[in-house]
Structure formats: structure tokens, C-alpha cells
Write a protein that holds these residues in place. Structure first.
Motif, mmCIF file in Angstrom:
data_model
loop_
_atom_site.group_PDB
_atom_site.id
_atom_site.type_symbol
_atom_site.label_atom_id
_atom_site.label_comp_id
_atom_site.label_asym_id
_atom_site.label_seq_id
_atom_site.Cartn_x
_atom_site.Cartn_y
_atom_site.Cartn_z
ATOM 1 N N UNK A 180 0.833 -1.173 -0.056
ATOM 2 C CA UNK A 180 0.051 0.094 -0.085
ATOM 3 C C UNK A 180 0.858 1.255 -0.068
ATOM 4 N N UNK A 181 1.950 1.250 0.898
ATOM 5 C CA UNK A 181 2.864 2.305 0.692
ATOM 6 C C UNK A 181 3.544 2.670 -0.495
ATOM 7 N N UNK A 182 3.967 1.632 -1.292
ATOM 8 C CA UNK A 182 4.381 1.789 -2.449
ATOM 9 C C UNK A 182 3.442 2.104 -3.645
ATOM 10 N N UNK A 183 2.137 1.726 -3.473
ATOM 11 C CA UNK A 183 1.183 2.276 -4.463
ATOM 12 C C UNK A 183 1.037 3.628 -4.409
ATOM 13 N N UNK A 184 0.689 4.030 -3.057
ATOM 14 C CA UNK A 184 0.560 5.495 -2.662
ATOM 15 C C UNK A 184 1.715 6.448 -3.273
ATOM 16 N N UNK A 185 3.098 6.076 -2.814
ATOM 17 C CA UNK A 185 4.042 6.857 -3.139
ATOM 18 C C UNK A 185 4.343 6.860 -4.804
ATOM 19 N N UNK A 186 3.924 5.939 -5.547
ATOM 20 C CA UNK A 186 4.273 5.879 -6.869
ATOM 21 C C UNK A 186 3.163 6.829 -7.462
ATOM 22 N N UNK A 187 2.009 6.655 -6.866
ATOM 23 C CA UNK A 187 0.944 7.467 -7.517
ATOM 24 C C UNK A 187 1.120 9.122 -7.104
ATOM 25 N N UNK A 188 1.701 9.340 -6.222
ATOM 26 C CA UNK A 188 2.058 10.682 -5.781
ATOM 27 C C UNK A 188 3.187 11.319 -6.526
ATOM 28 N N UNK A 189 4.243 10.299 -6.887
ATOM 29 C CA UNK A 189 5.379 10.820 -7.644
ATOM 30 C C UNK A 189 5.135 10.986 -9.173
ATOM 31 N N UNK A 190 3.961 10.215 -9.519
ATOM 32 C CA UNK A 190 3.753 10.372 -11.197
ATOM 33 C C UNK A 190 2.517 11.181 -11.137
ATOM 34 N N UNK A 191 2.078 11.672 -10.111
ATOM 35 C CA UNK A 191 0.835 12.999 -10.445
ATOM 36 C C UNK A 191 -0.413 11.927 -10.740
ATOM 37 N N UNK A 192 -0.648 10.864 -10.315
ATOM 38 C CA UNK A 192 -1.851 9.882 -10.251
ATOM 39 C C UNK A 192 -1.651 8.969 -11.710
ATOM 40 N N UNK A 193 -0.744 9.094 -12.444
ATOM 41 C CA UNK A 193 -0.256 8.437 -13.701
ATOM 42 C C UNK A 193 -0.154 6.855 -13.337
ATOM 43 N N UNK A 194 0.513 6.617 -12.285
ATOM 44 C CA UNK A 194 0.578 5.194 -11.887
ATOM 45 C C UNK A 194 -0.610 4.368 -11.673
ATOM 46 N N UNK A 195 -0.968 3.249 -12.141
ATOM 47 C CA UNK A 195 -2.003 2.533 -11.722
ATOM 48 C C UNK A 195 -1.442 0.934 -11.482
ATOM 49 N N UNK A 196 -1.673 0.388 -10.454
ATOM 50 C CA UNK A 196 -1.296 -1.067 -10.295
ATOM 51 C C UNK A 196 -2.315 -1.977 -10.942
ATOM 52 N N UNK A 197 -1.649 -2.867 -11.473
ATOM 53 C CA UNK A 197 -2.260 -3.952 -12.245
ATOM 54 C C UNK A 197 -2.721 -5.220 -11.251
ATOM 55 N N UNK A 198 -1.626 -5.512 -10.515
ATOM 56 C CA UNK A 198 -1.834 -6.853 -9.605
ATOM 57 C C UNK A 198 -1.004 -6.806 -8.447
ATOM 58 N N UNK A 199 -1.041 -7.279 -7.400
ATOM 59 C CA UNK A 199 -0.264 -7.414 -6.309
ATOM 60 C C UNK A 199 -0.433 -8.743 -5.950
ATOM 61 N N UNK A 200 0.930 -9.217 -5.606
ATOM 62 C CA UNK A 200 0.914 -10.797 -5.323
ATOM 63 C C UNK A 200 1.768 -10.839 -4.009
ATOM 64 N N UNK A 201 1.299 -11.859 -3.245
ATOM 65 C CA UNK A 201 1.789 -12.176 -1.834
ATOM 66 C C UNK A 201 2.282 -13.695 -1.937
ATOM 67 N N UNK A 202 3.300 -14.058 -1.211
ATOM 68 C CA UNK A 202 3.489 -15.236 -0.962
ATOM 69 C C UNK A 202 2.899 -16.098 0.167
ATOM 70 N N UNK A 203 2.297 -15.505 1.207
ATOM 71 C CA UNK A 203 1.485 -15.942 2.132
ATOM 72 C C UNK A 203 0.035 -16.394 1.640
ATOM 73 N N UNK A 204 -0.284 -17.552 2.132
ATOM 74 C CA UNK A 204 -1.814 -18.121 1.661
ATOM 75 C C UNK A 204 -2.808 -17.812 2.415
#
Length: 332
Positions: free
Chosen positions: A140-164
Motif C-alpha cells: 500500500x505504501x509503494x502504490x501511494x508513493x508511486x501515484x504521488x510521484x507520477x501525479x496519479x499516472x501510476x496504476x497498479x495492475x496486480x499485487x502478489x503475496x507469498x502467504x496463503x
């Protein structure tokens, strides 16, 4: 052998998120043995993450506390790595610069960027046994940071976690704005590679050079502390077997003794001083916190003769071991 550590800067946004969620962060800090009023400067053992997240979950009364706090994270904190992004020519350049210095935030974040066709994949290599709340907050922190740094251009497609096991998938979609996979083979964030080419409105080559220079100095300081900590740990291990020489420690670190001496000198310490400091602290602890006989303490601190130990202790503390123990017991 090296203990993994995190920089407190990694957790400061979480403290802000706790406060924004209505929870007093001091209650969490006190429960993990930290002073109230905010995190002190420096690094702390990564093993403390489990205790921190357990305390945070209980104070928030939230089973999925990492994901919950990700929804309350601020977007920008003025960290050095963020300035590397801003002063770079493009978002992609900034990301590649920042990835070189991820150790400034945590020993566990072996992050790298891969490009597959039109997709970019940010891989976050983490150590085994990391609490799931940590990567869920981090995503969540990375997504928010990237969105702020790109002025909203960054859009995540998928997040993957190893825990089940985790939260219902719809909760991840609500916080991250994209689908999430549990039980994946990696910790990863997938997004459109085209955003890497987005120019930075704050690009400044001279500032980028300054920020990189500062990052290199900070990384050198982390490595200096690593070396000193590793040498101290090896001194403790070797003293149990009757001695700890520069040659023995260098051998365990797989480096020539001369190189170890040089690196310690660059770190501003001498090997003999580390030996003395360790012996003194160990002797004090054994005298005050145990009922071990003096001859046992002599052996455990690596001295061959009681008389040598007595002279050294008197030089360190200004009184004999017996006097020190007696005074300590009276004041306890």
C-alpha cells in the motif's frame, strides 16, 4: 550470521497511519519496548517486526492490520529515496536509482525491477517468516508513493503475496485498487511499464548527484555498523572457547586479518577496544546478574589467570570485582 535490521524511517509512516486511524501509536511503541513520542533514530532488529505487528493488531482490534493501516498511510514523507525519484529525469530512472539503496530502509528488501513486454514487475524479495502485515502495508505504501510521484499516472495492475492466508480479496482490491493474489511464488507489484517513461517535473541533475552522494554515505554507515556488530558477535562466540584473536575473527569473516584491521580503522574502532569493551560488559553483567564464582567469570571473559582479570577489571571500573558485586547487590 548477520542480524537483519530495518531503519526506523520504514516504520515512521506506519506510526502516522496508526495515528490517522485513531489509535495512539505510543501504546504500540511501549508494548514493544520503545519510548513513547515517536521512533528514535537508527536501525532496529527486523525480528522486532513480529512483536510490533502483534501489538498493532491488538491496539487496532484489526485482524488484517497491515492492510488496514495501508489505507491510512500518507503519500509522501520526504525520505531520501523519494528525493532520488523526484530529482531523476523520469520515474523509471528514479526507481532504478532508489533500488540501489533499498538497504537504507531494510535488510529484507532485495527489490529489483523486471520488464516483461508492456508490464513492469517490482519484485520485493523478503526474508522467510516475515509477518504478512509487513508486506501488505508495504504494498500500500509503494502504490501511494508511486501515484504521488507520477501525479496519479501510476496504476497498479496486480499485487502478489507469498502467504496463503489473508484478508478477503475484495478488501485488497478496495485498498490497492487492483486484484491481489495470495499464495504466489513471489512478493511483487505489477504495473504498466509505460509509466517508467513519465518525466519528472522536479528533475535536477545537480540535486540527483547530491542525493546519490548522500545515499552512498548513508549506505557506507550501515555497512560500518554491520561490521562492528558482526565482530562483536564473533568475539562473544569465540570467548566461550577460550579466546578471540583478530586472526580468528577475520577467518570467520572470510577476510585477511590485515583487511579486517583496515576496515575497523575506517569504521573508527580498534579490535582490541572491541575485545575490552565486550569483556568489561560481560564481566559486569555476570557479577551483577548471576552468582557465578569469580573463577568461572575469569574463564568466561577469556582471561587465563584470575590475577590478570582482577587487574583489568580494576583498571576498567576503578574497583575490584568483589567490591563491584557487593556494591551492586546493596544498590539493587
Amino acid at each position: 550470521m548477520r542480524d537483519l535490521t530495518d531503519d526506523v524511517a520504514l516504520m515512521r509512516p506506519v506510526i502516522d497511519a496508526l495515528r490517522a486511524s485513531g489509535v495512539d501509536p505510543d501504546k504500540v511503541l511501549v508494548r514493544v519496548g520503545l519510548p513513547p513520542g515517536g521512533l528514535p533514530a537508527g536501525r532496529f532488529p527486523h525480528s522486532a517486526q513480529a512483536l510490533f505487528w502483534k501489538a498493532a493488531a491488538e491496539e487496532c482490534q484489526e485482524e488484517h492490520v497491515g492492510l488496514y493501516l495501508a489505507g491510512h498511510l500518507p503519500a509522501f514523507h520526504g525520505l531520501l529515496l523519494e528525493y532520488l525519484f523526484l530529482s531523476s529525469e523520469t520515474f523509471g530512472d528514479g526507481l532504478r536509482h532508489a533500488l540501489r539503496y533499498m538497504r537504507l530502509l531494510s535488510d529484507t528488501l532485495n527489490a529489483r525491477l523486471e520488464i516483461e513486454g508492456e508490464s513492469a514487475i517490482l519484485l520485493l524479495g523478503m526474508s522467510d517468516g516475515v509477518p504478512r502485515h509487513f508486506p501488505e502495508m508495504l504494498a500500500g505504501a509503494v502504490i501511494r508513493l508511486f501515484a504521488a510521484l507520477t501525479e496519479g499516472t501510476f496504476i497498479p495492475h496486480r499485487v502478489q503475496f507469498m502467504h496463503n492466508q489473508g484478508a478477503p480479496l475484495e478488501r485488497y482490491a478496495e485498498v490497492y485498487g487492483c486484484p491481489t493474489d495470495l499464495g504466489a511464488e513471489r512478493y511483487a507489484l505489477l504495473f504498466d511499464a509505460s509509466v517508467l517513461n513519465k518525466p519528472s517535473r522536479h528533475a535536477a541533475p545537480e540535486l540527483l548527484r547530491m542525493h546519490e552522494s548522500l545515499a552512498r554515505r548513508q549506505l557506507a554507515e550501515v555497512e560500518r555498523l554491520d561490521l562492528v556488530r558482526n565482530v562483536r558477535e564473533l568475539i562473544g562466540e569465540l570467548l566461550v572457547d577460550g579466546g578471540a584473536t583478530l586472526e580468528q575473527v577475520a577467518g570467520r569473516l572470510n577476510m585477511p586479518p590485515r583487511r579486517l584491521r583496515e576496515r575497523l580503522a575506517m569504521a573508527g574502532v580498534r579490535f582490541n577496544d572491541l575485545i575490552t569493551d565486550y569483556r568489561c560488559r560481560l564481566a559486569k553483567d555476570l557479577l551483577l546478574k548471576t552468582d557465578e564464582r569469580i573463577d568461572v567469570i575469569v574463564e568466561r571473559t577469556g582471561f587465563s589467570e584470575p590475577s590478570t582479570f582482577y587487574r583489568a577489571f580494576k583498571r576498567w571500573v576503578g574497583e575490584t570485582p568483589v567490591e563491584f558485586r557487593k556494591r551492586g547487590k546493596v544498590n539493587a
